[in-house]
Design a protein around this motif. Structure first.
Motif, PDB file in Angstrom:
ATOM      1  N   VAL A  69       0.924  -1.013  -0.078  1.00 21.22           N
ATOM      2  CA  VAL A  69       0.077  -0.038  -0.055  1.00 21.22           C
ATOM      3  C   VAL A  69       0.738   1.262   0.057  1.00 21.22           C
ATOM      4  CG1 VAL A  69      -1.716   1.333   1.362  1.00 21.22           C
ATOM      5  CG2 VAL A  69      -1.753  -1.148   1.243  1.00 21.22           C
ATOM      6  N   GLN A  95      -4.636   9.809   1.151  1.00 27.24           N
ATOM      7  CA  GLN A  95      -5.118   8.841  -0.005  1.00 27.24           C
ATOM      8  C   GLN A  95      -4.137   7.451   0.316  1.00 27.24           C
ATOM      9  OE1 GLN A  95      -6.773   9.602  -4.017  1.00 27.24           O
ATOM     10  NE2 GLN A  95      -4.566   8.974  -4.247  1.00 27.24           N
ATOM     11  N   ILE A  97      -3.334   3.989  -1.665  1.00 31.47           N
ATOM     12  CA  ILE A  97      -3.476   3.103  -3.147  1.00 31.47           C
ATOM     13  C   ILE A  97      -3.211   1.599  -2.611  1.00 31.47           C
ATOM     14  CG2 ILE A  97      -2.944   2.877  -5.353  1.00 31.47           C
ATOM     15  CD1 ILE A  97      -2.415   5.941  -5.063  1.00 31.47           C
ATOM     16  N   ASP A  98      -3.994   0.619  -2.753  1.00 29.65           N
ATOM     17  CA  ASP A  98      -3.740  -0.798  -2.508  1.00 29.65           C
ATOM     18  C   ASP A  98      -2.999  -1.519  -3.299  1.00 29.65           C
ATOM     19  OD1 ASP A  98      -5.744  -1.459  -4.225  1.00 29.65           O
ATOM     20  OD2 ASP A  98      -7.110  -2.074  -2.423  1.00 29.65           O
ATOM     21  N   GLY A 101      -4.488  -0.701  -7.034  1.00 26.49           N
ATOM     22  CA  GLY A 101      -4.847   0.477  -7.395  1.00 26.49           C
ATOM     23  C   GLY A 101      -6.054   0.895  -6.991  1.00 26.49           C
ATOM     24  N   LYS A 103      -8.265   3.136  -4.776  1.00 27.97           N
ATOM     25  CA  LYS A 103      -7.954   4.408  -4.041  1.00 27.97           C
ATOM     26  C   LYS A 103      -8.952   4.487  -2.769  1.00 27.97           C
ATOM     27  CE  LYS A 103      -5.604   6.778  -7.780  1.00 27.97           C
ATOM     28  NZ  LYS A 103      -5.553   7.894  -8.623  1.00 27.97           N
ATOM     29  N   TRP A 104      -8.310   4.668  -1.456  1.00 23.58           N
ATOM     30  CA  TRP A 104      -9.139   4.960  -0.340  1.00 23.58           C
ATOM     31  C   TRP A 104      -8.758   6.094   0.206  1.00 23.58           C
ATOM     32  CZ3 TRP A 104     -12.749   1.319  -0.811  1.00 23.58           C
ATOM     33  CH2 TRP A 104     -12.345   0.037  -1.346  1.00 23.58           C
ATOM     34  N   TRP A 105      -9.499   6.813   1.119  1.00 21.44           N
ATOM     35  CA  TRP A 105      -8.998   7.870   1.880  1.00 21.44           C
ATOM     36  C   TRP A 105      -9.633   8.222   3.307  1.00 21.44           C
ATOM     37  CZ3 TRP A 105     -13.146  11.101   3.108  1.00 21.44           C
ATOM     38  CH2 TRP A 105     -14.259  10.847   2.478  1.00 21.44           C
TER      39      TRP A 105
END
Length: 122
Positions: A69, A95, A97-98, A101, A103-105
């Motif tokens: 990540v 943000q 990014i796993d 790809g 995207k979490w925040w």
């Protein structure tokens, strides 16, 4: 520990990253989120990194991600994600990014990292 050092650890881990704890402070109308990253980074260390976000206002996160990540501090991007009524001047937009790809925040006051056990780099 700065963000580039945290990413150095996170990008070497391969394994699950789970939300370990979510707690709310009803007086401050914010919360705390702890994410624990597990994985193997080499023969000497199985690797664990714990990220704690404090003063969390809002977030979009799964309960489990797969590492590696990457985390980025993208202040300014919150205006594209949140309504103007929810934007605060003292919060940061993180943000994550796993491995695929996604995207979490997390929109929070601060973040700190704890490396468990001691990292044995190569």
């Amino acid at each position: 520990m700065d963000l580039s050092q945290i990413n150095e650890y996170l990008l070497k881990l391969e394994g699950p990253a789970d939300i370990e704890k979510i707690s709310a402070d009803k007086f401050d109308i914010s919360g705390t989120v702890v994410i624990k990253f597990n994985g193997d980074i080499g023969s000497k260390d199985k690797g664990e990194v714990e990220l704690e976000f404090s003063g969390v206002d809002s977030m979009r996160m799964p309960f489990r991600m797969l590492a590696p990540v990457k985390i980025e501090l993208l202040n300014g991007l919150e205006a594209e994600v949140l309504d103007a009524n929810y934007i605060e001047t003292d919060l940061n937009f993180y943000q994550l990014i796993d491995d695929v790809g996604a995207k979490w925040w997390i929109y929070a006051k601060s973040m700190k990292a704890k490396i468990l056990p001691i990292y044995y780099g190569q």
